[in-house]
Design a protein around this motif. Structure first.
Motif, PDB file in Angstrom:
ATOM      1  N   THR A 159     -77.357 -72.786 -51.096  1.00 24.39           N
ATOM      2  CA  THR A 159     -77.934 -71.497 -50.760  1.00 24.39           C
ATOM      3  C   THR A 159     -79.446 -71.607 -50.935  1.00 24.39           C
ATOM      4  OG1 THR A 159     -77.378 -70.907 -53.044  1.00 24.39           O
ATOM      5  CG2 THR A 159     -75.916 -70.081 -51.311  1.00 24.39           C
ATOM      6  N   ASP A 160     -80.135 -70.479 -50.765  1.00 23.66           N
ATOM      7  CA  ASP A 160     -81.575 -70.455 -51.059  1.00 23.66           C
ATOM      8  C   ASP A 160     -81.815 -69.227 -51.913  1.00 23.66           C
ATOM      9  OD1 ASP A 160     -84.287 -70.683 -51.167  1.00 23.66           O
ATOM     10  OD2 ASP A 160     -84.647 -70.212 -49.052  1.00 23.66           O
ATOM     11  N   PRO A 161     -81.957 -69.372 -53.243  1.00 22.44           N
ATOM     12  CA  PRO A 161     -82.211 -70.616 -53.968  1.00 22.44           C
ATOM     13  C   PRO A 161     -80.968 -71.506 -54.095  1.00 22.44           C
ATOM     14  CG  PRO A 161     -81.874 -68.834 -55.523  1.00 22.44           C
ATOM     15  CD  PRO A 161     -81.901 -68.208 -54.162  1.00 22.44           C
ATOM     16  N   ALA A 183     -76.009 -78.767 -67.718  1.00 20.21           N
ATOM     17  CA  ALA A 183     -77.325 -78.360 -67.216  1.00 20.21           C
ATOM     18  C   ALA A 183     -77.142 -77.594 -65.922  1.00 20.21           C
ATOM     19  CB  ALA A 183     -78.225 -79.565 -66.983  1.00 20.21           C
ATOM     20  N   THR A 184     -77.965 -76.574 -65.720  1.00 23.71           N
ATOM     21  CA  THR A 184     -77.955 -75.798 -64.477  1.00 23.71           C
ATOM     22  C   THR A 184     -79.394 -75.508 -64.073  1.00 23.71           C
ATOM     23  OG1 THR A 184     -75.827 -74.732 -64.969  1.00 23.71           O
ATOM     24  CG2 THR A 184     -77.252 -73.643 -63.375  1.00 23.71           C
ATOM     25  N   PHE A 185     -79.671 -75.701 -62.790  1.00 21.47           N
ATOM     26  CA  PHE A 185     -80.986 -75.408 -62.223  1.00 21.47           C
ATOM     27  C   PHE A 185     -80.781 -74.496 -61.016  1.00 21.47           C
ATOM     28  CE2 PHE A 185     -80.842 -79.754 -63.831  1.00 21.47           C
ATOM     29  CZ  PHE A 185     -81.877 -79.757 -64.765  1.00 21.47           C
ATOM     30  N   VAL A 186     -81.569 -73.432 -60.927  1.00 20.82           N
ATOM     31  CA  VAL A 186     -81.507 -72.539 -59.777  1.00 20.82           C
ATOM     32  C   VAL A 186     -82.923 -72.340 -59.257  1.00 20.82           C
ATOM     33  CG1 VAL A 186     -80.854 -70.263 -58.924  1.00 20.82           C
ATOM     34  CG2 VAL A 186     -79.499 -71.334 -60.726  1.00 20.82           C
ATOM     35  N   GLY A 187     -83.120 -72.619 -57.968  1.00 16.92           N
ATOM     36  CA  GLY A 187     -84.446 -72.456 -57.385  1.00 16.92           C
ATOM     37  C   GLY A 187     -84.570 -73.263 -56.112  1.00 16.92           C
ATOM     38  N   GLN A 188     -85.692 -73.104 -55.432  1.00 18.80           N
ATOM     39  CA  GLN A 188     -85.950 -73.882 -54.224  1.00 18.80           C
ATOM     40  C   GLN A 188     -86.067 -75.361 -54.576  1.00 18.80           C
ATOM     41  OE1 GLN A 188     -89.276 -72.548 -51.748  1.00 18.80           O
ATOM     42  NE2 GLN A 188     -89.703 -74.694 -51.200  1.00 18.80           N
ATOM     43  N   ASP A 189     -85.336 -76.205 -53.839  1.00 21.73           N
ATOM     44  CA  ASP A 189     -85.446 -77.667 -53.938  1.00 21.73           C
ATOM     45  C   ASP A 189     -85.061 -78.226 -55.309  1.00 21.73           C
ATOM     46  OD1 ASP A 189     -86.344 -77.771 -51.279  1.00 21.73           O
ATOM     47  OD2 ASP A 189     -88.423 -77.467 -51.891  1.00 21.73           O
ATOM     48  N   ALA A 221     -95.254 -71.662 -48.167  1.00 20.81           N
ATOM     49  CA  ALA A 221     -96.396 -72.571 -48.273  1.00 20.81           C
ATOM     50  C   ALA A 221     -97.632 -71.896 -47.686  1.00 20.81           C
ATOM     51  CB  ALA A 221     -96.108 -73.880 -47.543  1.00 20.81           C
ATOM     52  N   ALA A 222     -98.730 -71.977 -48.398  1.00 23.70           N
ATOM     53  CA  ALA A 222     -99.951 -71.298 -47.964  1.00 23.70           C
ATOM     54  C   ALA A 222    -100.458 -71.856 -46.637  1.00 23.70           C
ATOM     55  CB  ALA A 222    -101.033 -71.443 -49.038  1.00 23.70           C
ATOM     56  N   GLY A 223    -100.878 -70.968 -45.740  1.00 25.32           N
ATOM     57  CA  GLY A 223    -101.551 -71.381 -44.520  1.00 25.32           C
ATOM     58  C   GLY A 223    -100.673 -71.885 -43.410  1.00 25.32           C
ATOM     59  N   VAL A 224     -99.343 -71.758 -43.544  1.00 26.42           N
ATOM     60  CA  VAL A 224     -98.436 -72.256 -42.509  1.00 26.42           C
ATOM     61  C   VAL A 224     -97.975 -71.089 -41.647  1.00 26.42           C
ATOM     62  CG1 VAL A 224     -96.254 -73.422 -42.043  1.00 26.42           C
ATOM     63  CG2 VAL A 224     -97.651 -74.127 -43.995  1.00 26.42           C
ATOM     64  N   GLU A 225     -98.149 -71.206 -40.336  1.00 28.60           N
ATOM     65  CA  GLU A 225     -97.654 -70.183 -39.424  1.00 28.60           C
ATOM     66  C   GLU A 225     -96.223 -70.524 -39.039  1.00 28.60           C
ATOM     67  OE1 GLU A 225    -100.209 -69.649 -36.121  1.00 28.60           O
ATOM     68  OE2 GLU A 225    -102.006 -69.273 -37.339  1.00 28.60           O
ATOM     69  N   VAL A 226     -95.316 -69.566 -39.235  1.00 22.46           N
ATOM     70  CA  VAL A 226     -93.886 -69.824 -39.079  1.00 22.46           C
ATOM     71  C   VAL A 226     -93.302 -68.901 -38.017  1.00 22.46           C
ATOM     72  CG1 VAL A 226     -91.651 -69.933 -40.243  1.00 22.46           C
ATOM     73  CG2 VAL A 226     -93.748 -70.469 -41.505  1.00 22.46           C
ATOM     74  N   LEU A 284     -77.284 -74.845 -42.521  1.00 23.86           N
ATOM     75  CA  LEU A 284     -78.146 -74.273 -43.553  1.00 23.86           C
ATOM     76  C   LEU A 284     -79.574 -74.806 -43.531  1.00 23.86           C
ATOM     77  CD1 LEU A 284     -75.540 -74.416 -46.421  1.00 23.86           C
ATOM     78  CD2 LEU A 284     -76.780 -72.335 -45.791  1.00 23.86           C
ATOM     79  N   ARG A 285     -79.763 -76.022 -43.069  1.00 22.02           N
ATOM     80  CA  ARG A 285     -81.036 -76.706 -43.252  1.00 22.02           C
ATOM     81  C   ARG A 285     -82.209 -75.993 -42.579  1.00 22.02           C
ATOM     82  NH1 ARG A 285     -84.842 -78.606 -46.113  1.00 22.02           N
ATOM     83  NH2 ARG A 285     -86.238 -80.010 -45.006  1.00 22.02           N
ATOM     84  N   SER A 286     -82.026 -75.524 -41.357  1.00 24.11           N
ATOM     85  CA  SER A 286     -83.153 -74.954 -40.615  1.00 24.11           C
ATOM     86  C   SER A 286     -83.657 -73.675 -41.272  1.00 24.11           C
ATOM     87  CB  SER A 286     -82.747 -74.692 -39.164  1.00 24.11           C
ATOM     88  OG  SER A 286     -82.429 -75.915 -38.517  1.00 24.11           O
ATOM     89  N   GLY A 287     -82.753 -72.826 -41.706  1.00 24.55           N
ATOM     90  CA  GLY A 287     -83.160 -71.606 -42.380  1.00 24.55           C
ATOM     91  C   GLY A 287     -83.869 -71.892 -43.682  1.00 24.55           C
ATOM     92  N   SER A 288     -83.356 -72.872 -44.423  1.00 24.15           N
ATOM     93  CA  SER A 288     -83.993 -73.257 -45.683  1.00 24.15           C
ATOM     94  C   SER A 288     -85.396 -73.798 -45.443  1.00 24.15           C
ATOM     95  CB  SER A 288     -83.124 -74.313 -46.386  1.00 24.15           C
ATOM     96  OG  SER A 288     -83.763 -74.806 -47.534  1.00 24.15           O
ATOM     97  N   ALA A 289     -85.538 -74.639 -44.426  1.00 20.88           N
ATOM     98  CA  ALA A 289     -86.853 -75.212 -44.119  1.00 20.88           C
ATOM     99  C   ALA A 289     -87.829 -74.130 -43.660  1.00 20.88           C
ATOM    100  CB  ALA A 289     -86.708 -76.286 -43.040  1.00 20.88           C
ATOM    101  N   ARG A 290     -87.331 -73.161 -42.898  1.00 21.31           N
ATOM    102  CA  ARG A 290     -88.197 -72.078 -42.434  1.00 21.31           C
ATOM    103  C   ARG A 290     -88.726 -71.265 -43.609  1.00 21.31           C
ATOM    104  NH1 ARG A 290     -87.259 -66.642 -40.960  1.00 21.31           N
ATOM    105  NH2 ARG A 290     -88.755 -65.872 -39.414  1.00 21.31           N
TER     106      ARG A 290
END
Length: 488
Positions: free
Chosen positions: A372-374, A431-437, A76-81, A64-70
């Protein structure tokens, strides 16, 4: 000394503690027992380290990590992926699992002073485990003080015509496959289904999810909704309220008949439809228990037989069905190992709620992250569970996208947080949190729930600016400063 062969086959050996199952739970029970001065042996038929190390937590998160990082970089502004290199991701997964070798974990047992017997362990009498090795030889292990059963759980395969004969994947295959399937049908809508649908779609598999109910139905409703929306946006075909009614494998792939009358063609079918206890062939009947059943335990993890604890037998981890998560199994293992030592040495047993020898958090404060993402991060009760328990709770929500922290963190951030407060006591119970990171927000919530921190005191726990943790302040503002200020 660690035994790995059959050089003492047929002999009877005696230890203070015999642990059946050398997954993460069994390792921790054994580690606590040895630290307390008790001679200990673990019995394992497969790999030392168990599912978590080789077929669950570690390989799935590596996938999961690589897809999430991508995606994080894309936001993120200005990052070419660029794209993902699927072969590199699979190779990384193989490194994380040590290429399915348990040499390092066996070495840890040796260094810790825990003996290992390879083979399938079964209860054959009181305080007695008979181990059958791969070559058919047997040996008998006797426990002076305790036998701890730590055999976990396995995937349930529903009784769908053709499903078993079609060589469908379970979570083991879904995390260890060597190639990306071109077309993957996922049967189920829980954590495993959602995580592996995310992982394989990131690696460019065409994924269809068939779920009887909404995704992540054991969580707050908004969790499943936000995860579903994200999967659909990325091209996953999510179908809820349906199930596979027939599955057949042919020379060109797998044909899946769906209950709504549609037909799917796939290369693989992944079944992620629940878990069953690892007690089928454990010899439970020899000590008056039911083979194949979940095991009930008391607060110190002793197995209950006819409602009474068996003084020498413990069931720790998944097979007691209290909280089927690796970190909770380790938590139980620490409590069980310590209480075994206490009883063996005549020390006092601390079995009060939140005492050293009980797993109180399994009922009140279980944290879980769905990667997952989120992400979905939760602890304690959901709204539905609180209502079912008869609690008078106040529920407050906050849109994470409104925070300065998320605004700078990611473009187009989507997420939500929820807090449940017990009105009678003025403390957080869920408590529940849903979102990136958001996973890193969870431990603060876990501390609040476990510590029963008064909401009035939480006002003085100031979140840093600009971070996603500022959602705590917004949730408290929604509750109001006077919430339970004068209550005990």
């Amino acid at each position: 000394m660690t035994e790995t062969g059959s050089d003492v086959a047929g002999q009877q050996q005696e230890y203070d503690v015999v642990v059946v199952g050398a997954g993460s739970t069994g390792e921790n029970v054994a580690g606590q027992a040895v630290a307390g001065g008790l001679s200990t042996v673990v019995v394992e038929a497969e790999l030392v380290g168990g599912d978590c190390s080789y077929w669950a937590c570690m390989p799935s998160k590596a996938l999961l990590r690589s897809g999430s990082a991508r995606r994080a970089a894309q936001r993120a502004a200005g990052v070419e992926v660029g794209g993902l290199d699927a072969r590199a991701v699979l190779d990384h997964r193989d490194e994380v699992t040590s290429h399915w070798s348990d040499d390092s974990q066996v070495s840890w047992l040796e260094q810790t002073g825990i003996d290992l017997v390879r083979g399938h362990g079964r209860l054959t009498g009181e305080r007695e485990v008979t181990v059958t090795a791969a070559d058919g030889s047997t040996r008998v292990l006797r426990a002076r003080h305790a036998v701890a059963l730590c055999t976990g759980s396995s995937a349930t395969v529903p009784d769908v015509p053709g499903l078993r004969d079609s060589r469908s994947w379970t979570s083991h295959d879904g995390t260890s496959a060597g190639e990306v399937p071109g077309r993957l049908v996922v049967v189920g809508g829980g954590v495993v289904a959602c995580e592996l649908a995310t992982a394989w779609s990131d690696l460019r598999s065409t994924v269809t999810v068939l779920a009887r109910s909404e995704l992540l139905s054991g969580n707050e409703d908004f969790a499943g909704r936000l995860v579903r929306e994200a999967l659909v946006e990325r091209g996953v075909d999510v179908r809820t309220g349906v199930q596979a009614s027939e599955v057949r494998r042919g020379p060109d792939g797998v044909r899946v008949q769906v209950s709504d009358g549609s037909v799917l063609e796939a290369d693989e079918v992944l079944v992620a439809a629940g878990r069953r206890p690892g007690t089928d062939d454990l010899g439970l009947a020899t000590v008056g228990l039911e083979d194949g059943a979940w095991l009930d335990v008391d607060d110190t993890l002793r197995v209950l037989r006819d409602g009474e604890p068996v003084d020498w037998l413990y069931a720790v981890g998944d097979l007691n069905h209290r909280a089927m998560l690796t970190h909770q199994g380790k938590y139980q293992a620490r409590a069980a190992g310590d209480v075994i030592v206490a009883r063996a040495t005549g020390a006092a047993v601390d079995d009060a709620p939140w005492g050293a020898h009980v797993a109180t958090a399994d009922a009140r404060a279980v944290p879980q992250v769905v990667f997952t993402d989120p992400e979905v991060a939760s602890v304690g009760l959901t709204t539905a569970a609180a209502q079912e328990a008869g609690l008078d709770v106040r529920v407050v929500d906050h849109d994470l996208a409104s925070l300065a922290g998320t605004y700078v963190h990611a473009q187009g951030y989507t997420g939500q947080s929820r807090l449940l407060v017990d009105e009678a006591r003025g403390v957080v119970v869920g408590a529940t949190f849903v979102g990136q990171d958001v996973a890193e927000l969870l431990h603060a919530a876990t501390i609040a729930v476990v510590g029963e921190v008064p909401v009035s005191r939480l006002w003085h726990a100031v979140p840093s600016y600009p971070t996603i943790s500022e959602t705590w302040l917004r949730l408290l503002e929604a509750l109001g400063r006077d919430t339970a200020r004068t209550r005990p």
